[in-house]
Structures are given as structure tokens and as C-alpha cells.
Design a protein around this motif. Structure first.
Motif, PDB file in Angstrom:
ATOM      1  N   PRO A   3      37.907  50.107  38.978  1.00 18.36           N
ATOM      2  CA  PRO A   3      37.216  51.114  39.798  1.00 18.36           C
ATOM      3  C   PRO A   3      38.160  52.259  40.192  1.00 18.36           C
ATOM      4  O   PRO A   3      39.362  52.052  40.378  1.00 18.36           O
ATOM      5  CB  PRO A   3      36.780  50.317  41.037  1.00 18.36           C
ATOM      6  N   SER A   4      37.595  53.438  40.317  1.00 18.07           N
ATOM      7  CA  SER A   4      38.408  54.584  40.736  1.00 18.07           C
ATOM      8  C   SER A   4      38.744  54.507  42.219  1.00 18.07           C
ATOM      9  O   SER A   4      39.813  54.974  42.649  1.00 18.07           O
ATOM     10  CB  SER A   4      37.668  55.896  40.432  1.00 18.07           C
ATOM     11  N   ARG A   5      37.869  53.902  43.000  1.00 19.91           N
ATOM     12  CA  ARG A   5      38.128  53.752  44.422  1.00 19.91           C
ATOM     13  C   ARG A   5      39.044  52.552  44.658  1.00 19.91           C
ATOM     14  O   ARG A   5      38.796  51.467  44.147  1.00 19.91           O
ATOM     15  CB  ARG A   5      36.811  53.544  45.178  1.00 19.91           C
ATOM     16  N   PRO A   6      40.131  52.717  45.410  1.00 21.91           N
ATOM     17  CA  PRO A   6      41.030  51.589  45.676  1.00 21.91           C
ATOM     18  C   PRO A   6      40.315  50.475  46.428  1.00 21.91           C
ATOM     19  O   PRO A   6      39.297  50.698  47.098  1.00 21.91           O
ATOM     20  CB  PRO A   6      42.140  52.203  46.542  1.00 21.91           C
ATOM     21  N   GLY A   7      40.858  49.264  46.334  1.00 19.13           N
ATOM     22  CA  GLY A   7      40.316  48.146  47.076  1.00 19.13           C
ATOM     23  C   GLY A   7      40.770  48.174  48.524  1.00 19.13           C
ATOM     24  O   GLY A   7      41.678  48.934  48.905  1.00 19.13           O
ATOM     25  N   HIS A   8      40.139  47.326  49.338  1.00 19.11           N
ATOM     26  CA  HIS A   8      40.538  47.210  50.742  1.00 19.11           C
ATOM     27  C   HIS A   8      40.387  45.757  51.162  1.00 19.11           C
ATOM     28  O   HIS A   8      39.269  45.268  51.360  1.00 19.11           O
ATOM     29  CB  HIS A   8      39.701  48.121  51.632  1.00 19.11           C
ATOM     30  N   PHE A   9      41.523  45.052  51.263  1.00 19.74           N
ATOM     31  CA  PHE A   9      41.529  43.630  51.595  1.00 19.74           C
ATOM     32  C   PHE A   9      42.970  43.208  51.860  1.00 19.74           C
ATOM     33  O   PHE A   9      43.895  44.031  51.775  1.00 19.74           O
ATOM     34  CB  PHE A   9      40.921  42.798  50.456  1.00 19.74           C
ATOM     35  N   ASP A  10      43.160  41.929  52.173  1.00 25.70           N
ATOM     36  CA  ASP A  10      44.501  41.376  52.329  1.00 25.70           C
ATOM     37  C   ASP A  10      45.020  41.026  50.933  1.00 25.70           C
ATOM     38  O   ASP A  10      44.532  40.080  50.305  1.00 25.70           O
ATOM     39  CB  ASP A  10      44.447  40.116  53.212  1.00 25.70           C
ATOM     40  N   PRO A  11      45.992  41.765  50.411  1.00 22.49           N
ATOM     41  CA  PRO A  11      46.399  41.542  49.015  1.00 22.49           C
ATOM     42  C   PRO A  11      47.011  40.173  48.771  1.00 22.49           C
ATOM     43  O   PRO A  11      46.802  39.582  47.713  1.00 22.49           O
ATOM     44  CB  PRO A  11      47.421  42.664  48.760  1.00 22.49           C
ATOM     45  N   VAL A  12      47.765  39.656  49.727  1.00 22.74           N
ATOM     46  CA  VAL A  12      48.399  38.347  49.541  1.00 22.74           C
ATOM     47  C   VAL A  12      47.344  37.253  49.434  1.00 22.74           C
ATOM     48  O   VAL A  12      47.410  36.388  48.561  1.00 22.74           O
ATOM     49  CB  VAL A  12      49.379  38.056  50.697  1.00 22.74           C
ATOM     50  N   GLN A  13      46.344  37.297  50.313  1.00 19.07           N
ATOM     51  CA  GLN A  13      45.310  36.261  50.294  1.00 19.07           C
ATOM     52  C   GLN A  13      44.442  36.358  49.048  1.00 19.07           C
ATOM     53  O   GLN A  13      44.102  35.328  48.436  1.00 19.07           O
ATOM     54  CB  GLN A  13      44.456  36.357  51.559  1.00 19.07           C
ATOM     55  N   VAL A  14      44.072  37.559  48.658  1.00 21.95           N
ATOM     56  CA  VAL A  14      43.220  37.719  47.472  1.00 21.95           C
ATOM     57  C   VAL A  14      43.986  37.338  46.212  1.00 21.95           C
ATOM     58  O   VAL A  14      43.426  36.714  45.296  1.00 21.95           O
ATOM     59  CB  VAL A  14      42.666  39.153  47.395  1.00 21.95           C
ATOM     60  N   GLU A  15      45.258  37.668  46.140  1.00 24.10           N
ATOM     61  CA  GLU A  15      46.073  37.240  45.005  1.00 24.10           C
ATOM     62  C   GLU A  15      46.088  35.715  44.917  1.00 24.10           C
ATOM     63  O   GLU A  15      45.964  35.142  43.828  1.00 24.10           O
ATOM     64  CB  GLU A  15      47.497  37.767  45.144  1.00 24.10           C
ATOM     65  N   GLN A  16      46.250  35.045  46.063  1.00 25.88           N
ATOM     66  CA  GLN A  16      46.263  33.582  46.075  1.00 25.88           C
ATOM     67  C   GLN A  16      44.928  33.019  45.590  1.00 25.88           C
ATOM     68  O   GLN A  16      44.891  32.053  44.816  1.00 25.88           O
ATOM     69  CB  GLN A  16      46.564  33.061  47.481  1.00 25.88           C
ATOM     70  N   ALA A  17      43.829  33.628  46.021  1.00 24.56           N
ATOM     71  CA  ALA A  17      42.510  33.168  45.580  1.00 24.56           C
ATOM     72  C   ALA A  17      42.366  33.311  44.065  1.00 24.56           C
ATOM     73  O   ALA A  17      41.904  32.387  43.385  1.00 24.56           O
ATOM     74  CB  ALA A  17      41.415  33.957  46.297  1.00 24.56           C
ATOM     75  N   LEU A  18      42.771  34.445  43.531  1.00 29.48           N
ATOM     76  CA  LEU A  18      42.656  34.670  42.085  1.00 29.48           C
ATOM     77  C   LEU A  18      43.555  33.722  41.302  1.00 29.48           C
ATOM     78  O   LEU A  18      43.149  33.186  40.258  1.00 29.48           O
ATOM     79  CB  LEU A  18      42.996  36.123  41.754  1.00 29.48           C
ATOM     80  N   LEU A  19      44.767  33.487  41.786  1.00 24.33           N
ATOM     81  CA  LEU A  19      45.665  32.562  41.100  1.00 24.33           C
ATOM     82  C   LEU A  19      45.085  31.153  41.084  1.00 24.33           C
ATOM     83  O   LEU A  19      45.208  30.426  40.090  1.00 24.33           O
ATOM     84  CB  LEU A  19      47.044  32.570  41.761  1.00 24.33           C
ATOM     85  N   ASN A  20      44.435  30.759  42.176  1.00 23.61           N
ATOM     86  CA  ASN A  20      43.773  29.448  42.202  1.00 23.61           C
ATOM     87  C   ASN A  20      42.695  29.362  41.131  1.00 23.61           C
ATOM     88  O   ASN A  20      42.544  28.339  40.451  1.00 23.61           O
ATOM     89  CB  ASN A  20      43.153  29.196  43.578  1.00 23.61           C
ATOM     90  N   LEU A  21      41.931  30.445  40.979  1.00 22.97           N
ATOM     91  CA  LEU A  21      40.856  30.455  39.989  1.00 22.97           C
ATOM     92  C   LEU A  21      41.415  30.436  38.567  1.00 22.97           C
ATOM     93  O   LEU A  21      40.875  29.749  37.691  1.00 22.97           O
ATOM     94  CB  LEU A  21      39.964  31.677  40.197  1.00 22.97           C
ATOM     95  N   PHE A  22      42.485  31.185  38.323  1.00 23.61           N
ATOM     96  CA  PHE A  22      43.116  31.167  36.996  1.00 23.61           C
ATOM     97  C   PHE A  22      43.658  29.779  36.677  1.00 23.61           C
ATOM     98  O   PHE A  22      43.524  29.290  35.549  1.00 23.61           O
ATOM     99  CB  PHE A  22      44.258  32.191  36.931  1.00 23.61           C
ATOM    100  N   LYS A  23      44.275  29.150  37.664  1.00 23.29           N
ATOM    101  CA  LYS A  23      44.827  27.802  37.471  1.00 23.29           C
ATOM    102  C   LYS A  23      43.704  26.812  37.161  1.00 23.29           C
ATOM    103  O   LYS A  23      43.828  25.984  36.248  1.00 23.29           O
ATOM    104  CB  LYS A  23      45.583  27.382  38.732  1.00 23.29           C
ATOM    105  N   ASN A  24      42.599  26.905  37.900  1.00 23.27           N
ATOM    106  CA  ASN A  24      41.466  26.019  37.643  1.00 23.27           C
ATOM    107  C   ASN A  24      40.919  26.225  36.237  1.00 23.27           C
ATOM    108  O   ASN A  24      40.535  25.259  35.555  1.00 23.27           O
ATOM    109  CB  ASN A  24      40.352  26.264  38.662  1.00 23.27           C
ATOM    110  N   ALA A  25      40.845  27.483  35.815  1.00 16.24           N
ATOM    111  CA  ALA A  25      40.337  27.787  34.474  1.00 16.24           C
ATOM    112  C   ALA A  25      41.216  27.144  33.406  1.00 16.24           C
ATOM    113  O   ALA A  25      40.712  26.538  32.446  1.00 16.24           O
ATOM    114  CB  ALA A  25      40.266  29.296  34.272  1.00 16.24           C
ATOM    115  N   ALA A  26      42.533  27.256  33.575  1.00 16.35           N
ATOM    116  CA  ALA A  26      43.458  26.664  32.605  1.00 16.35           C
ATOM    117  C   ALA A  26      43.311  25.148  32.578  1.00 16.35           C
ATOM    118  O   ALA A  26      43.300  24.524  31.506  1.00 16.35           O
ATOM    119  CB  ALA A  26      44.891  27.065  32.943  1.00 16.35           C
ATOM    120  N   GLU A  27      43.166  24.538  33.758  1.00 13.63           N
ATOM    121  CA  GLU A  27      43.014  23.082  33.824  1.00 13.63           C
ATOM    122  C   GLU A  27      41.687  22.620  33.235  1.00 13.63           C
ATOM    123  O   GLU A  27      41.562  21.476  32.802  1.00 13.63           O
ATOM    124  CB  GLU A  27      43.143  22.616  35.275  1.00 13.63           C
ATOM    125  N   ALA A  28      40.695  23.535  33.206  1.00 16.21           N
ATOM    126  CA  ALA A  28      39.397  23.205  32.616  1.00 16.21           C
ATOM    127  C   ALA A  28      39.383  23.430  31.107  1.00 16.21           C
ATOM    128  O   ALA A  28      38.357  23.207  30.467  1.00 16.21           O
ATOM    129  CB  ALA A  28      38.294  24.033  33.275  1.00 16.21           C
TER     130      ALA A  28
END
Length: 206
Positions: free
Chosen positions: A96-121
Motif C-alpha cells: 500500500p502507498s499509505r504507511p501502516g500504523h501499529f506496534d511494529p514489534v508486536q505485529v512482527e512477532q505475530a507474522l513470524l508466528n504465522l510463518f513458523k506455523n506454516a513451515a511446521e504444517a
């Protein structure tokens, strides 16, 4: 609270009992000649159970002490650049052209959890996809994979703390994702994909 105590006690016993047993076995083996290979296996089991216990306690600490999100403006490409060295995935679509607005550390952790789950699946990096979109209401980060997916029963309970179908799972990854999204005032949705795999959407309001 009673359920949490029972679950923590269960995890501790599941690790401490075999560690104690293996330590005793190791002590007996070390006194016998020609048992180096068996002794190595004992140490491997002890190390495995210690690692599991460490991951459980660290995961529970993160879940129990999740701070309120500290939201800030986040450039999408910077988010991608921070994630790329930590886990392999494939970015789909335009950012998106518009920047995001959130807690970057927490959202990064959430995404890493999802990537890890995907690999384990069973999903490889090419088929573990991240797609980011935004509109006037909010921003959506969608992770799709081609792993084994989930049964309807598991889908209904996957976001609950301590629920896991993995032999060594502690059931905190998806629950932590839900807590992070909830704290941002957003919502998380899980769906099986046609043709196999899972689609998880994290929607965060502006």
C-alpha cells in the motif's frame, strides 16, 4: 486460573520426569564401557526436553505479559526488510502507498508466528505468502500457505491459549497473534484454502 495451573504443571511434569529418568540412565551408562552412542542419545533427549521447557516458559511469559501496543507509523518496506532475515516467505501484490500504523514489534512477532506455523504444517517459502492491503477503514496483513490446513474442530479452537495438536506444541503461537490483534482493536480470521493450506487474516484499524 485453575486450568492454567493444571496445564503448566502438566508441561513441567512432561519435561522434568523424562529429564530425571534420562539423567539416571546416563549415570548408569557412564560406568559401562562401549556405551558412548547410547549415552549420546540420552544427552540428546535431555537437551530436547530442556529446549521444549524453555520454549514453553518463554512463550507463556510473552503471552501473560503482553504490553499495550505502542503504535507508530510503519513503512511497509521496512517491515518486510526486518522480517526477511528472520523467516523465508514470499511477498505477493503491491505494498500500500499509505504507511501502516501499529506496534511494529508486536505485529512482527505475530507474522513470524504465522510463518513458523506454516513451515511446521509443510508449506515451503514459495507457498508461504504475505499480502498487505489497506483501505479507508484499516490495514490487512494476510498470510497464506499450502500446508496441511486444519480440521473444522481445530479451526474453532486454534486461537485458544494452550490448545495445540502438535506433539511438542505449547499452544501459544496463534493465541498470542489473537491477543496482539485484539489489543490493536482489530480481528483475526482463519480459513482453509481451496486446494489445501491455510489463510490467516490480521485486520487492524487505523
Amino acid at each position: 486460573m485453575e486450568k492454567v495451573i493444571r496445564l503448566i504443571s502438566h508441561e513441567l511434569n512432561n519435561s522434568l520426569a523424562p529429564i530425571s529418568s534420562m539423567a539416571h540412565s546416563g549415570k548408569m551408562l557412564i560406568q559401562q564401557p562401549g556405551k558412548a552412542e547410547a549415552l549420546e542419545k540420552v544427552f540428546d533427549i535431555i537437551a530436547e526436553r530442556c529446549q521444549h521447557l524453555t520454549e514453553f516458559t518463554q512463550g507463556y511469559a510473552r503471552f501473560a505479559k503482553l504490553p499495550a501496543p505502542s503504535c507508530e507509523t510503519v513503512q511497509w518496506q521496512q517491515l518486510i526488510d526486518r522480517l526477511a532475515p528472520l523467516h523465508q516467505f514470499t511477498l505477493r501484490g503491491e505494498l500500500p502507498s499509505r504507511p501502516g500504523h501499529f506496534d511494529p514489534v508486536q505485529v512482527e512477532q505475530a507474522l513470524l508466528n504465522l510463518f513458523k506455523n506454516a513451515a511446521e504444517a509443510g508449506s515451503d517459502a514459495e507457498h508461504t505468502e504475505l499480502r498487505i492491503s489497506a483501505d479507508a477503514r484499516g490495514q490487512e496483513l494476510m498470510v497464506r500457505d499450502r500446508g496441511c490446513g486444519m480440521s473444522e474442530k481445530v479451526l474453532q479452537q486454534a486461537l485458544l491459549p494452550f490448545y495445540s495438536t502438535k506433539p511438542q506444541g505449547v499452544g501459544l503461537g496463534l493465541a498470542l497473534c489473537r491477543e496482539i490483534v485484539d489489543a490493536h482493536g482489530g480481528h483475526i480470521q482463519l480459513h482453509n484454502r481451496p486446494g489445501g493450506g491455510l489463510q490467516i487474516s490480521l485486520w487492524l484499524p487505523w
